[in-house]
Design a protein around this motif. Structure first.
Motif, short mmCIF file in Angstrom:
data_model
loop_
_atom_site.label_atom_id
_atom_site.label_comp_id
_atom_site.label_asym_id
_atom_site.label_seq_id
_atom_site.Cartn_x
_atom_site.Cartn_y
_atom_site.Cartn_z
N ARG A 153 8.10 -11.65 -1.67
CA ARG A 153 7.33 -12.74 -2.25
C ARG A 153 6.01 -12.90 -1.51
O ARG A 153 5.84 -12.38 -0.39
N ILE A 154 5.11 -13.63 -2.13
CA ILE A 154 3.80 -13.89 -1.54
C ILE A 154 3.76 -15.34 -1.09
O ILE A 154 4.07 -16.24 -1.87
N ASP A 155 3.37 -15.56 0.17
CA ASP A 155 3.30 -16.94 0.66
C ASP A 155 1.99 -17.60 0.27
O ASP A 155 1.14 -16.99 -0.40
N GLN A 156 1.80 -18.84 0.69
CA GLN A 156 0.62 -19.61 0.30
C GLN A 156 -0.68 -19.02 0.84
O GLN A 156 -1.76 -19.29 0.32
N SER A 207 8.42 -4.93 -1.40
CA SER A 207 7.04 -5.15 -0.95
C SER A 207 6.06 -4.19 -1.61
O SER A 207 4.93 -4.56 -1.95
N GLU A 208 6.49 -2.94 -1.81
CA GLU A 208 5.61 -1.94 -2.41
C GLU A 208 5.26 -2.31 -3.85
O GLU A 208 4.10 -2.24 -4.26
N LEU A 209 6.27 -2.72 -4.62
CA LEU A 209 6.01 -3.13 -6.00
C LEU A 209 5.12 -4.35 -6.05
O LEU A 209 4.16 -4.40 -6.83
N LEU A 210 5.41 -5.34 -5.22
CA LEU A 210 4.64 -6.58 -5.23
C LEU A 210 3.19 -6.32 -4.86
O LEU A 210 2.27 -6.92 -5.43
N SER A 211 2.99 -5.43 -3.90
CA SER A 211 1.62 -5.08 -3.50
C SER A 211 0.85 -4.45 -4.64
O SER A 211 -0.36 -4.66 -4.80
N LEU A 269 3.55 -10.36 -12.76
CA LEU A 269 3.84 -11.31 -11.69
C LEU A 269 3.28 -12.69 -12.04
O LEU A 269 2.12 -12.82 -12.44
N ILE A 270 4.12 -13.72 -11.90
CA ILE A 270 3.69 -15.11 -12.12
C ILE A 270 3.35 -15.74 -10.78
O ILE A 270 4.15 -15.71 -9.85
N SER A 315 -0.80 -8.05 -12.70
CA SER A 315 -0.08 -6.79 -12.88
C SER A 315 -0.84 -5.71 -12.13
O SER A 315 -1.76 -6.00 -11.35
N SER A 316 -0.47 -4.47 -12.33
CA SER A 316 -1.12 -3.36 -11.62
C SER A 316 -2.43 -2.98 -12.31
O SER A 316 -2.68 -3.35 -13.46
#
Length: 293
Positions: free
Chosen positions: A73-76, A123-127, A261-262, A277-278
């Protein structure tokens, strides 16, 4: 032929040397005990395995010792928090061990077999899918209405960082869950049959409505969307999406070839929802009316 009957014929010829009770352990620590009559019908000539009792037992044990994986996940601050793997009972292996321990061995302990459960989002997908914004919408709310503001923030946090994969559908009710006091939701104004009232979770329709417009802006497929019985002040007429746990839901489908990603948050008196998205995504955005700030 049923597997239980096949096993029964094989087991009937085996010597039963198991102890009356076996201690179930995890990492060497005792979890519970089971009796050799718990899963085998004692009122027949053949030891028939009771699959229903076995599944009920495993379901209870799963709730006790299994761990859900955690998506990245991505933090603030925009930093990626790495994913965490989970674990669950290997049901097939456990069944084999029960047969073996009851009919072939003479041990008093049984170590429960576990298997790793990997998260869907690493993490790879989220990045990769945080790079291109494909949809966005912003609405404002009255921060002095503290209960309603808190509900908006809570619902926004529930959908934040959620990833919708290709051909997957997103249900607002399913992702956010039932709005209850136990989850922290407070009483705030809601619209019921055209009239204002108060109920737990009042204000979350602003989150579903803002999300609908961000989704529509990104050109995603709207599956279910219902309007309130009267206009609401935070969004143009006809652009809202009412939700209720026992009623309407907002559902959309990711028709693109890349995950979406939301990202949702409150900032002051603003509710901000962006979709990402990518870089390689091929999407068709729509032009939509801006909110009434």
């Amino acid at each position: 032929m049923n597997l239980s009957w096949i096993m029964a014929f094989w087991l009937a010829a085996q010597p039963v040397s198991a102890p009356e009770e076996i201690t179930i352990t995890k990492d060497g620590v005792s979890i519970t005990t089971i009796n050799h009559l718990d899963f085998f019908n004692p009122y027949t000539d053949l030891p028939i395995f009771d699959d229903q009792k076995y599944q009920q037992f495993l379901n209870q044990l799963d709730q006790q010792i299994s761990m859900e994986p955690k998506n990245a996940r991505i933090d603030q601050k925009g930093n990626i928090i790495p994913e965490e793997s989970g674990s669950k009972i290997n049901r097939d292996a456990f069944r084999e061990r029960i047969y073996s321990y009851f009919f072939n061995q003479n041990y008093a302990n049984l170590e429960i077999p576990m298997e790793t459960v990997h998260p869907k989002v690493d993490s790879e997908l989220l990045s990769d899918i945080r790079s291109k914004r494909i949809g966005s919408y912003v609405t404002s709310f009255n921060p002095h209405n503290r209960n309603r503001s808190f509900n908006i923030k809570l619902a926004a946090e529930a959908i934040n960082n959620h990833v919708v994969f290709p051909e997957e559908t997103f249900s607002f009710n399913k992702v956010v869950g039932k709005r209850t006091k136990a989850k922290g939701y407070l009483k705030a104004p809601v619209i019921v049959r055209g009239e204002f009232s108060e109920d737990i979770g009042g204000g979350i329709c602003q989150v579903s409505s803002t999300l609908f417009n961000a989704v529509d802006n990104a050109g995603l497929a709207i599956v279910k969307r219902f309007s309130h019985s009267r206009d609401v002040p935070y969004i143009p007429p006809g652009r809202d999406a009412t939700v209720s746990w026992y009623g309407p839901d907002f559902v959309f489908k990711n028709k693109y070839q890349q995950p979406v990603l939301i990202r949702a948050r409150t900032l002051g008196n603003l509710l901000i929802i962006n979709l990402y998205s990518s870089e390689g995504i091929h999407y068709q955005p729509r032009k939509i009316p801006r909110a009434l700030h």
